[in-house]
Write an enzyme that holds these catalytic residues in place. Structure first.
Site, PDB file in Angstrom:
ATOM      1  N   LYS A  68       0.841  -1.190   0.000  1.00  0.00           N
ATOM      2  CA  LYS A  68       0.000   0.000   0.000  1.00  0.00           C
ATOM      3  C   LYS A  68       0.882   1.249   0.000  1.00  0.00           C
ATOM      4  O   LYS A  68       2.020   1.142   0.444  1.00  0.00           O
ATOM      5  CB  LYS A  68      -0.956  -0.013   1.194  1.00  0.00           C
ATOM      6  CG  LYS A  68      -0.231   0.206   2.545  1.00  0.00           C
ATOM      7  CD  LYS A  68      -1.003   1.048   3.506  1.00  0.00           C
ATOM      8  CE  LYS A  68      -0.755   2.490   3.395  1.00  0.00           C
ATOM      9  NZ  LYS A  68       0.121   3.096   4.420  1.00  0.00           N
ATOM     10  N   ASP A 121      -2.896   7.962   3.723  1.00  0.00           N
ATOM     11  CA  ASP A 121      -1.908   7.073   4.342  1.00  0.00           C
ATOM     12  C   ASP A 121      -2.566   6.049   5.276  1.00  0.00           C
ATOM     13  O   ASP A 121      -2.116   4.907   5.357  1.00  0.00           O
ATOM     14  CB  ASP A 121      -0.894   7.923   5.127  1.00  0.00           C
ATOM     15  CG  ASP A 121       0.240   7.085   5.717  1.00  0.00           C
ATOM     16  OD1 ASP A 121       0.822   6.285   4.964  1.00  0.00           O
ATOM     17  OD2 ASP A 121       0.530   7.224   6.918  1.00  0.00           O
ATOM     18  N   HIS A 127      -6.028   1.190   6.336  1.00  0.00           N
ATOM     19  CA  HIS A 127      -6.145   0.564   7.659  1.00  0.00           C
ATOM     20  C   HIS A 127      -7.492   0.837   8.346  1.00  0.00           C
ATOM     21  O   HIS A 127      -8.150  -0.080   8.824  1.00  0.00           O
ATOM     22  CB  HIS A 127      -5.029   1.041   8.584  1.00  0.00           C
ATOM     23  CG  HIS A 127      -3.648   0.883   8.006  1.00  0.00           C
ATOM     24  ND1 HIS A 127      -3.296  -0.155   7.171  1.00  0.00           N
ATOM     25  CD2 HIS A 127      -2.521   1.622   8.158  1.00  0.00           C
ATOM     26  CE1 HIS A 127      -2.027  -0.035   6.836  1.00  0.00           C
ATOM     27  NE2 HIS A 127      -1.529   1.033   7.410  1.00  0.00           N
TER      28      HIS A 127
HETATM   29  C1  BG6 Z   1       1.648   2.573   7.663  1.00  0.00           C
HETATM   30  C2  BG6 Z   1       1.611   4.066   7.497  1.00  0.00           C
HETATM   31  O1  BG6 Z   1       0.862   1.940   6.700  1.00  0.00           O
HETATM   32  O2  BG6 Z   1       1.144   2.236   8.953  1.00  0.00           O
HETATM   33  C3  BG6 Z   1       2.437   4.745   8.572  1.00  0.00           C
HETATM   34  O3  BG6 Z   1       2.139   4.400   6.206  1.00  0.00           O
HETATM   35  C4  BG6 Z   1       1.969   4.300   9.942  1.00  0.00           C
HETATM   36  O4  BG6 Z   1       2.345   6.163   8.456  1.00  0.00           O
HETATM   37  C5  BG6 Z   1       1.914   2.780  10.035  1.00  0.00           C
HETATM   38  O5  BG6 Z   1       2.892   4.815  10.906  1.00  0.00           O
HETATM   39  C6  BG6 Z   1       1.258   2.336  11.329  1.00  0.00           C
HETATM   40  O6  BG6 Z   1       1.404   0.947  11.465  1.00  0.00           O
HETATM   41  P1  BG6 Z   1       1.474   0.254  12.906  1.00  0.00           P
HETATM   42  O7  BG6 Z   1       1.535  -1.205  12.602  1.00  0.00           O
HETATM   43  O8  BG6 Z   1       2.697   0.788  13.580  1.00  0.00           O
HETATM   44  O9  BG6 Z   1       0.221   0.654  13.623  1.00  0.00           O
END
Ligand code: BG6
Length: 510
Positions: free
Chosen positions: A167, A254, A259
């Site tokens: 992504k 992002d 997510h």
């Molecule tokens: C990524 C984003 O997909 O997910 C980042 O590009 C973010 O900006 C990260 O910090 C967060 O992932 P996690 O697993 O640390 O919650």
């Protein structure tokens, strides 16, 4: 041997393999494009190493890292070892085990755009077309189509091969569509694995089990008993060294497009006919298509954009503003976004779904809060308030499911109610190590299991909704609201909920 005192310790064996609880996958070869990039060094290579340590990766598999840099294989091995030791807290690191893992790893220096030495890569791969071959594109998405075309021309994308796309897939619907078309020229949809690493997290997969493995929740899981749902992914980190990417992207692209929308889908979708990829993904896409579009008329009422300014960390350290972090003098990129979403279907009509994510917030916390309705009538009298029930699904850190209930506070002298949680804490119940999301996802690619990957129509539907917000922001020129680094976000986000009589859950550490 596994360290039973420390659930996060990585089990290592120094001698020959011991019995493993993991079923090994079939031998495979994986080609990681972007082999010297952040993702490969911090996540992918360590994830493969951990699976190797658990004897899940057969020793005749191979890992070929590809990047433009002119590294020798030895240089590359040195690089990934020092990165591994820097990034992972591996108390049981074993030189011997690492050396065995390195036997699988090779390196090819190829400029994927201008280079003509694709034969170097071919020479490192097995000519047997029956062997599972994975191409992992940890590269900017604008290059996905071109790399796939080159793989085809070089005769490397044989029928047994599959491609993993990191992504974000594009920056809007049109670019995502174009990328999907280009990749689709080379790989059939069943051979395309679009990663959203949130789907590889243990607690995100637990959403499916919680909802569909228990009979108690389903009758309550709708507007009849639920007042609102809140999905928060708060980060305490800033944009780190990713400023140039982030400034062109912002939190909506992002984090929300992928997510948060995945979390929303898993929390609200209908029960799929099975856990199979297509059944699961078909239910998720129905949710995305039922999301009420955000328009220039509604955007200021249902969204808040934010950007952090100077502030203070939890332990009193001064923190810079976003502009200094990125090294620009002005920017309207949002580092925070809050959205009041609506799902237009029978189950959820009228239930606000609040989404919120931000960088440099007071602490790191991802959770889903299911706020139930108040009791319709109280028999306890006006002087005895009753708090509505609430279920908090904590995704990270301190993984847990807490169901807040009213109980009678013991003791004489009248009837007093107390709100206490039934606490299903992961730490209290499990001592296993939680694998990183990429460990699970990489093994699923090799197994050919697409359930935790996004289908093309799903990614495109998510972009359609997000594009509506981006267009509406542009049309009304909605500015960012500033919030101090280390805080809970802009006040406007609390005001948005207050208009409905609602309140965000605290982000501050428990
Ligand atoms: C990524 C984003 O997909 O997910 C980042 O590009 C973010 O900006 C990260 O910090 C967060 O992932 P996690 O697993 O640390 O919650």
């Amino acid at each position: 041997m596994a360290d039973t005192q420390n659930p996060h310790a990585i089990p290592h064996v120094d001698g020959d393999d011991t019995a493993s609880a993991f079923v090994p996958v079939a031998p495979f070869e994986i080609v990681v494009f972007g082999g010297t990039g952040d993702l490969a060094r911090r996540k992918l290579l360590p994830a493969l190493y951990h699976r190797f340590c658990d004897n899940q990766i057969p020793a005749n598999s191979r890992i070929v890292a590809v990047s433009r840099s002119e590294h020798s294989r030895e240089d590359y091995l040195d690089l990934i070892k020092s990165n591994y030791l820097d990034f992972e807290q591996d108390e049981n690191f074993s030189e011997k085990r690492w050396a065995k893992f390195c036997e699988l790893v090779d390196y090819a220096g190829i400029d994927v755009i201008d280079g003509d030495n694709w034969d170097d890569l071919r020479g490192k791969l097995d000519p047997d077309e029956k062997l599972i071959r994975v191409f992992y594109l940890a590269m900017p998405p604008r290059l996905f189509g071109e790399i796939c075309a080159k793989l085809k021309t070089a005769g490397l994308a044989h029928k047994g091969s599959r491609v993993v796309l990191e992504k974000p897939i594009g920056t809007d619907f049109d670019s995502a569509h174009e990328i999907n078309e280009a990749v689709g020229q080379v790989f059939d949809e069943e051979r395309i694995y679009r990663i959203d690493h949130y789907l590889g997290k243990e607690t995100v997969q637990n959403l499916l089990v919680l909802r569909f493995g228990n009979v108690l929740l389903e009758p309550l899981w709708s507007s009849s008993a639920i007042e609102h749902i809140e999905i928060t992914v708060a980060e305490s980190i800033g944009v780190g060294g990713r400023g140039s990417y982030y400034d062109g992207s912002g939190a909506l692209r992002d984090m929300v497009q992928n997510h948060l929308l995945q979390l929303l889908c898993l929390s609200t979708m209908e029960m799929p006919a099975s856990i199979n990829a297509d059944d699961l993904r078909t239910e998720k896409i129905k949710v995305l298509r039922a999301l009420e579009p955000v328009t220039p008329d509604s955007v200021e009422k249902v969204t808040v954009r934010g950007q952090y300014v100077k502030g203070m960390s939890e332990d009193g350290q001064p923190m810079d503003d976003y502009l200094s972090d990125v090294g620009v003098t002005s920017s309207q990129a949002e580092t925070y976004v809050a959205i009041q979403a609506q799902i237009k279907n029978w189950r959820w009509a009228g239930v606000p779904i609040y989404l919120r994510t931000g960088k440099r917030m007071s602490s790191r916390r991802s959770e889903i809060v299911i706020q139930f309705k108040p009791v319709p009538h109280s028999i306890f009298g006006k002087g005895t308030p009753i708090n509505p029930n609430k279920m908090v699904i904590r995704l990270q850190p301190d993984e847990a499911v807490k169901l807040w209930l009213e109980i009678k506070e013991p003791g004489a002298g009248g009837l007093r109610l107390k709100t206490l949680p039934l606490n299903l804490s992961y730490a209290d119940n499990f001592t296993v190590r939680y694998p990183d999301a990429y460990e699970r996802l990489l093994m699923d690619v090799v197994r050919g299991n697409l359930s935790l990957f996004m289908r093309r129509d799903e990614v495109e539907a998510a972009w359609r909704w997000v594009d509506g917000i981006i267009d509406a922001w542009a049309s009304v020129e909605q500015p960012v609201q500033y919030y101090p680094a280390g805080s809970e976000g802009p006040k406007a986000a609390s005001d948005m909920l207050a208009k409905n009589g609602d309140k965000w859950a605290d982000i501050s550490p428990l």
